[in-house]
Scaffold this active site. Structure first.
Site, PDB file in Angstrom:
ATOM      1  NE  ARG A 113      79.837 103.990 -21.607  1.00 51.53           N
ATOM      2  CZ  ARG A 113      79.613 102.820 -21.020  1.00 51.53           C
ATOM      3  NH1 ARG A 113      79.088 101.815 -21.703  1.00 51.53           N
ATOM      4  NH2 ARG A 113      79.888 102.639 -19.756  1.00 51.53           N
ATOM      5  CD  GLU A 152      75.029 101.847 -16.733  1.00 54.47           C
ATOM      6  OE1 GLU A 152      76.033 102.531 -16.977  1.00 54.47           O
ATOM      7  OE2 GLU A 152      75.040 100.874 -15.987  1.00 54.47           O
ATOM      8  CD  GLU A 308      75.086  96.801 -18.221  1.00 54.96           C
ATOM      9  OE1 GLU A 308      76.060  97.080 -17.508  1.00 54.96           O
ATOM     10  OE2 GLU A 308      74.664  97.536 -19.113  1.00 54.96           O
ATOM     11  CD1 TRP A 316      83.859  99.985 -15.081  1.00 59.86           C
ATOM     12  CD2 TRP A 316      83.287 100.325 -12.948  1.00 59.86           C
ATOM     13  NE1 TRP A 316      82.757  99.210 -14.820  1.00 59.86           N
ATOM     14  CE2 TRP A 316      82.382  99.400 -13.531  1.00 59.86           C
ATOM     15  CE3 TRP A 316      83.136 100.689 -11.613  1.00 59.86           C
ATOM     16  CZ2 TRP A 316      81.334  98.834 -12.823  1.00 59.86           C
ATOM     17  CZ3 TRP A 316      82.081 100.128 -10.902  1.00 59.86           C
ATOM     18  CH2 TRP A 316      81.201  99.214 -11.515  1.00 59.86           C
TER      19      TRP A 316
HETATM   20  C1  GAL Z   1      77.732  99.466 -17.336  1.00 61.12           C
HETATM   21  C2  GAL Z   1      77.373  99.868 -18.759  1.00 61.12           C
HETATM   22  C3  GAL Z   1      77.906  98.862 -19.757  1.00 61.12           C
HETATM   23  C4  GAL Z   1      79.349  98.591 -19.476  1.00 61.12           C
HETATM   24  C5  GAL Z   1      79.507  98.115 -18.058  1.00 61.12           C
HETATM   25  C6  GAL Z   1      80.938  97.782 -17.716  1.00 61.12           C
HETATM   26  O1  GAL Z   1      77.588 100.509 -16.445  1.00 61.12           O
HETATM   27  O2  GAL Z   1      75.985  99.959 -18.929  1.00 61.12           O
HETATM   28  O3  GAL Z   1      77.738  99.348 -21.050  1.00 61.12           O
HETATM   29  O4  GAL Z   1      80.078  99.765 -19.657  1.00 61.12           O
HETATM   30  O5  GAL Z   1      79.064  99.103 -17.179  1.00 61.12           O
HETATM   31  O6  GAL Z   1      81.083  97.377 -16.388  1.00 61.12           O
END
Ligand code: GAL
Length: 670
Positions: A113, A152, A308, A316
């Site tokens: 992405r 983001e 979020e 990650w």
């Molecule tokens: C954020 C992002 C989301 C998703 C999420 C996963 O940084 O905006 O789309 O990837 O992390 O933890």
């Protein structure tokens, strides 16, 4: 004006919703469970571009129509994505110029992405077209409540060196400098034979044999932040033209350095951000979140949206444990405690396929609606309804920490006496206030400082004359300033301010710094406070300081500058300016900050046991005291005059409040 006009006196609750990943039969279960959980807002379709526009000449909104209708029928409003964060494969297959290019000249391809160059006219044209279509289609839809622009910005890419970006960089530079002579002067191009004779010779700072021109790099960071901002504004203008009453926001991530939050904030109708503390940092995770909330709230000095956070585990980091019972709830209450008017998650339903399938959703892969986590999600939904009265209130601080993105960019550049982790240093200074329940804002060095009594400026490496004068005025009028090492060194072009360090701060601080002494890993220099006689080992950094009017607060114990000043205080006008020339460990920093907070007349909101966080949200006569126990044992807090009703239990407070491990109270003060 409330954050969301469609939720005027209710806290927002929900998450990213990606129904395009699921068959329609699942959507019905989704809305049923959303209602069960008390969800009232979802961020819809953030990565759905290829579904909305399957081919260059074909749009398909039918599925989105059905989702929007379904949500509206179920009383759930929508933070509708403009869906521009991940261009569809047909675009990069046909138009190579949409791809971002790294510093080596290599494109970053599709398949993940954010594979777009912010300066690509092709990308902009298609993004603009999509946004217009979406806004035209849903402008009158009852579910539409807010726009989620892109996603983001710059979190993966951050820079682009392709032809469009290079051309745009040159335009940006021409506008800034007007003449090449000025650019050559600002970039110090006489160094290493870099004098430019034509604008077309200028490149973005690409991969090169050795350290690249720092002034050029700094301008490039500014340019990239502006390029993304231009993109955001392009979308926002279309949205405001077609839906003037609908606010627009985009999710920020503070430790992503590519976006200058200060220059973006005025263009965002409200601030929203994504908070992902590392659970393996123990109580550091709470402080990380607290710093982020404070920074985001400060950008507009208004309530923000936690748009979020992880319901539980992410994927990650090398190791990704889930959040144990109660931690997700307390982290959510913490966001509210520090100024959020809503709590949202990534994401509603955990994906079945794709790179994020092990990131926990509010609804998991098995037993939808039956999990331990979903029980917590539902219970949080109930609690947010009880907390509705806090909507629209905010936090008042008398302490400010200076944080400026260009300082961060400049300190990140290579070829320095030592590497300084600027956000980390700001976070370390924030810790003192966090642990003592002292409200704190973040400010730009040129901000209006009248309401503050104490300003702390970590490593204000890059400082303009005007901003230095602003800090000086603050102290002259009676404020207390604490500046730390490696401040006032360069101007806005990353060129040394000549005439003695710390440049424009020299008279205000009453010191001259002659040399910097960065230390290797095991080297320390004992710093001794003259008042208390206590000693703390300075690590990482020390300086050779000469007094020019200031008094010594602490001295160095070792090295050729032993007995020389390590910490100083200078009376200036009606205030005092302190200077910390070394990196002190936490206990030493605590002693110094105790001294400067006392000098500034700053006190804790409420003394509380360790790991108990206390904040106060207010607006007019509405006042709410949050008390959160992040500890793993029961904590008892004496409430003193803070009496009222605990909104979470409905009961009247007593003189003492007892909170179990991970317990919380939100007291509406009488
Ligand atoms: C954020 C992002 C989301 C998703 C999420 C996963 O940084 O905006 O789309 O990837 O992390 O933890």
């Amino acid at each position: 004006m409330p954050l969301l006009p469609k939720l005027p006196s209710t806290l927002a609750y929900g998450g990213d919703y990606n129904p395009e990943q699921w068959p329609e039969s699942v959507w019905l279960e989704d809305v049923r469970l959303m209602r069960e959980a008390g969800v009232n807002l979802v961020s819809l379709g953030i990565f759905s571009w290829s579904k909305l526009q399957p081919a260059e000449d074909r749009f398909d909104f039918t599925w989105l129509d059905r989702v929007m209708d379904l949500l509206a029928q179920n009383g759930i409003i929508v933070c509708l994505a403009t869906a521009t964060a991940s261009p569809p494969p047909w675009m990069s297959a046909k138009y190579l110029d949409v791809l971002p290019v790294d510093a080596s000249g290599l494109p970053l391809h599709q398949g993940s992405r954010q594979h777009y160059s912010p300066s690509s006219p092709t990308y902009r044209r298609h993004a603009g077209q999509l946004v217009r279509r979406i806004a035209e289609r849903y402008r009158d839809h009852p579910a539409l409540a807010v726009w989620h622009v892109n996603n983001e910005y710059a979190c993966h890419t951050g820079e682009c060196h392709g032809p469009a970006s290079t051309a745009a960089f040159r335009v940006w530079l021409r506008k800034k400098y007007l003449t090449l002579d000025r650019l050559n002067a600002a970039w110090g191009t006489a160094f290493w034979s870099q004098i430019y004779g034509d604008w077309e010779e200028i490149l973005t700072p690409r991969r090169a044999p050795h350290d690249r021109n720092p002034s050029q790099q700094l301008d490039f960071r500014r340019f990239m932040s502006d390029a993304y901002l231009e993109l955001y504004q392009m979308e926002k203008e279309i949205l405001h033209e077609l839906t003037p009453g609908i606010p627009a926001t985009t999710n920020l991530v503070w430790f992503v350095r590519a976006i200058d939050g200060r220059s973006w904030a005025p263009h965002m109708d409200f601030i929203s951000w994504d908070c992902y503390p590392d659970p393996l940092t123990g109580h550091g995770a709470e402080q990380f979140a607290a710093v982020g909330h404070d920074l985001m709230r400060s950008l507009k000095k208004k309530p923000f949206l936690l748009i979020e956070q992880a319901p539980s585990a992410v994927t990650w980091r090398p190791v990704n444990p889930p959040k144990p019972p109660g931690v997700m709830r307390l982290g959510s209450l913490q966001a509210l405690a520090r100024g959020a008017d809503g709590v949202m998650f990534f994401q509603w339903r955990a994906s079945r396929a794709g790179a994020e399938k092990y990131i926990t959703g509010m609804v998991g892969h098995g037993d939808p609606g039956q999990s331990r986590l979903f029980a917590e999600i539902k219970s949080l939904g109930r609690e947010l309804r009880l907390l509705a009265p806090i909507t629209g209130t905010t936090i008042r601080s008398r302490v400010a920490i200076v944080f400026d993105w260009p300082v961060c960019w400049a300190l990140d550049l290579e070829a320095k006496p030592a590497r300084i982790d600027y956000p980390g240093w700001a976070q370390e200074l924030h810790r003192y206030f966090y642990e003592r329940n002292i409200p704190v804002d973040f400010v730009h060095p040129g901000a209006e400082l009248d309401g503050y009594q104490l300003v702390v400026a970590p490593a204000l490496y890059l400082l303009t004359k005007a901003d230095a004068a602003n800090l000086e005025k603050f102290v002259e009028r009676g404020g207390t300033l604490l500046a730390t090492y490696f401040s006032g060194i360069v101007d806005e072009n990353e060129q040394i301010v000549l005439g003695g360090y710390p440049g424009y701060l020299r008279a205000l601080l009453g010191v001259r710094v002659e040399e910097w002494i960065p230390y290797g890993e095991k080297q320390v220099n004992p710093v001794r406070f003259t008042g208390s006689g206590k000693e703390y080992p300075a690590e990482h950094w020390a300086e050779v300081v000469h007094l020019e009017g200031a008094e010594t607060v602490a001295t160095y114990g070792r090295d050729f500058f032993a007995n020389g000043p390590a910490i100083t205080a200078n009376r200036h006008g009606r205030g005092t300016a302190y200077y910390l020339s070394a990196r002190l460990p936490a206990p030493g920093l605590n002693e110094l900050l105790q001294l400067v907070t006392a000098q500034a007349g700053i006190a804790s909101l409420l003394p509380a046991p360790p790991n108990v966080e206390v904040t106060l949200r207010e607006e007019g006569r509405r006042r709410f005291l949050f008390i959160l126990n992040h500890g793993d044992t029961t904590a008892v807090v004496s409430l003193g005059s803070y009496q009222g009703i605990d909104l979470l239990t409905g009961s009247k407070t007593d003189a003492r409040l007892s909170l179990t491990a991970l317990g919380a109270a939100v007291i509406q003060l009488s």
